[in-house]
Design a protein around this motif. Structure first.
Motif, PDB file in Angstrom:
ATOM      1  N   SER A  84       0.836  -1.195   0.000  1.00  0.00           N
ATOM      2  CA  SER A  84       0.000   0.000   0.000  1.00  0.00           C
ATOM      3  C   SER A  84       0.874   1.249   0.000  1.00  0.00           C
ATOM      4  O   SER A  84       2.013   1.218   0.466  1.00  0.00           O
ATOM      5  CB  SER A  84      -0.919   0.026   1.233  1.00  0.00           C
ATOM      6  OG  SER A  84      -0.147   0.095   2.419  1.00  0.00           O
ATOM      7  N   LEU A 170     -10.804   2.825  -0.651  1.00  0.00           N
ATOM      8  CA  LEU A 170      -9.430   2.338  -0.515  1.00  0.00           C
ATOM      9  C   LEU A 170      -9.355   1.138   0.418  1.00  0.00           C
ATOM     10  O   LEU A 170      -8.594   0.194   0.174  1.00  0.00           O
ATOM     11  CB  LEU A 170      -8.520   3.460  -0.008  1.00  0.00           C
ATOM     12  CG  LEU A 170      -8.152   4.552  -1.010  1.00  0.00           C
ATOM     13  CD1 LEU A 170      -7.294   5.620  -0.344  1.00  0.00           C
ATOM     14  CD2 LEU A 170      -7.412   3.972  -2.222  1.00  0.00           C
ATOM     15  N   GLN A 176      -6.131   2.964  -6.574  1.00  0.00           N
ATOM     16  CA  GLN A 176      -5.981   4.266  -5.929  1.00  0.00           C
ATOM     17  C   GLN A 176      -6.271   5.430  -6.872  1.00  0.00           C
ATOM     18  O   GLN A 176      -6.878   6.427  -6.468  1.00  0.00           O
ATOM     19  CB  GLN A 176      -4.576   4.396  -5.351  1.00  0.00           C
ATOM     20  CG  GLN A 176      -4.435   5.527  -4.351  1.00  0.00           C
ATOM     21  CD  GLN A 176      -3.154   5.428  -3.551  1.00  0.00           C
ATOM     22  OE1 GLN A 176      -2.207   4.778  -3.963  1.00  0.00           O
ATOM     23  NE2 GLN A 176      -3.108   6.072  -2.407  1.00  0.00           N
TER      24      GLN A 176
END
Length: 424
Positions: A84, A170, A176
């Motif tokens: 991430s 998210l 994203q």
């Protein structure tokens, strides 16, 4: 020499494999939390020393680490990717505290257990609290961008719903860039929908369209922009260029969405005229708006309240000084550099006393000065074919970010010996 080689050959390679994995895990956790490559490398070296590793060399990008751990004549090179890309200021603080507290001979199991504890910690604030913080920050931005009471109030709702959408999507694993476009669309549509409704029922005399740019400023990638600039200042091009590319992709995604909404509604994101307020009132409101803007961003970045309040105080002083310098006729870039210098010096003085990472104080304080509105306008005019206007806004935004980074770098160089050439 022979006995040394014999001792090295007798080392258990499995132990080095485990130790290298722990070192890399620390790096990926810090990287995923938004820390700059310099701090990632320092933390990995600290863990390596605690585990008895002779040296740790790493190359870091925005989401990947290639690290080599050496003990004697044996070494292990591993590549890891952070799953991430985001910001978690509290996790950065916990990891830096852990790495700074380690002593040589610390058992692997102890470090792994503490990393497990840090990784399992939930975020400090829930989705709607996080959305509230974004709403406060963008409402403050709206005033600083010459918005009146209507703009400030409506931006609050638009930004809050936009950030809630972003966080919910998210956390469900959506792309994203797509989430950024959706969040920007939600924020700007909600803003324009409310102001048009107020105009239709006669609550306001004009359509206050100028504030919808402020409603999407929670999407400005402040952490990646500032850390990219700092990495580049240390000639760390692999980290700096990759972070800068990521930040530009996020801003472009948001700006494309804003442009699409603008095109459908027939609007242009022209700057609003300054408010006609008394100088004393303007100064006081700038102090309040700057403090709340930084506070909102710091809490949105998952900082603890005491850290967020400290960042708010630093940002309030620096941003008001910047605005007053601009009003006095100082070039915008010079004012931004002075503000970055103030933030850097104050953060470097306050952070050690609070046992908080400098980054968690300096970045929120600087984010409110990042010209996100100018960057969005640059992309809008570029899409609209107005190249001259696009270049003007784009160059202005780029120079201000560079000036802020220069100020931060000067402050760090003056106050931190490890930041100077030859420092460690």
């Amino acid at each position: 020499m022979t006995s040394s080689l014999s001792h090295t050959d007798d080392l258990e390679p499995v132990a080095l494999v485990r130790e290298s994995g722990i070192i890399l895990r620390v790096g990926t956790l810090l990287l995923g939390a938004g820390s700059g490559s310099y701090r990632v490398k320092i933390a990995m070296k600290q863990v390596g020393r605690a585990l008895g590793i002779d040296s740790v060399d790493a190359q870091v990008t925005v989401n990947e680490i290639t690290a080599t751990a050496r003990r004697g004549s044996i070494f292990r090179t591993e590549v890891a990717q952070s799953r991430s890309i985001g910001v978690n200021a509290h996790r950065i603080a916990l990891l830096e505290q852990l790495c700074g507290s380690l002593t040589p001979g610390t058992p692997q199991q102890e470090i792994s257990a503490r990393l497990d504890e840090i990784e399992k910690r939930p975020l400090l604030y829930g989705t709607w609290s996080n959305a509230l913080f974004a709403a406060v920050a963008c409402a403050a931005f709206a005033f600083l961008n010459n918005g009146g009471p209507v703009e400030v109030l409506v931006v609050f709702f638009g930004a809050g719903l936009g950030q809630a959408t972003r966080r919910l999507m998210l956390h469900r694993g959506f792309n994203q860039l797509g989430v950024t476009m959706l969040a920007a669309a939600v924020a700007s549509v909600v803003y324009l929908g409310i102001v048009n409704l107020l105009f239709a029922v006669g609550a306001v005399d004009t359509i206050h369209e100028s504030g919808y740019i402020s409603a999407v400023l929670f999407l400005v990638p402040g952490f990646p922009l500032i850390t990219a600039a700092l990495d580049l200042s240390r000639l760390d091009f692999s980290a700096g260029v990759s972070r800068l590319t990521y930040a530009l992709m996020i801003m472009t995604s948001a700006a494309m969405s804003v442009w699409a909404v603008s095109a459908v509604m027939g609007l242009t994101p022209d700057p609003a005229a300054p408010l006609a307020l008394a100088p004393g009132l303007t100064f006081a409101l700038r102090l309040v708006a700057s403090a709340f803007g930084v506070l909102g961003f710091a809490l949105m970045f998952n900082s603890r309240w005491r850290v967020a309040l400290a960042a708010a105080g630093i940002g309030m002083v620096a941003n008001v000084v910047r605005l007053e310098l601009i009003d006095a006729g100082v070039v915008v870039q010079a004012a931004a550099c002075a503000a970055g210098l103030i933030v850097g010096i104050l953060a470097n003085l306050v952070a050690p006393r609070m046992q908080a990472p400098r980054l968690t104080l300096s970045v929120p304080a600087v984010v409110i000065m990042v010209p996100g509105a100018a960057a969005y306008r640059a992309v809008y005019f570029l899409n609209d074919g107005q190249t001259v206007d696009a270049l003007a806004y784009g160059v202005q935004a780029a120079f201000v970010v560079i000036a802020l980074a220069i100020g931060l770098t000067i402050a760090r160089t003056v106050t931190d010996g490890s930041w100077r050439p030859g420092g460690h």
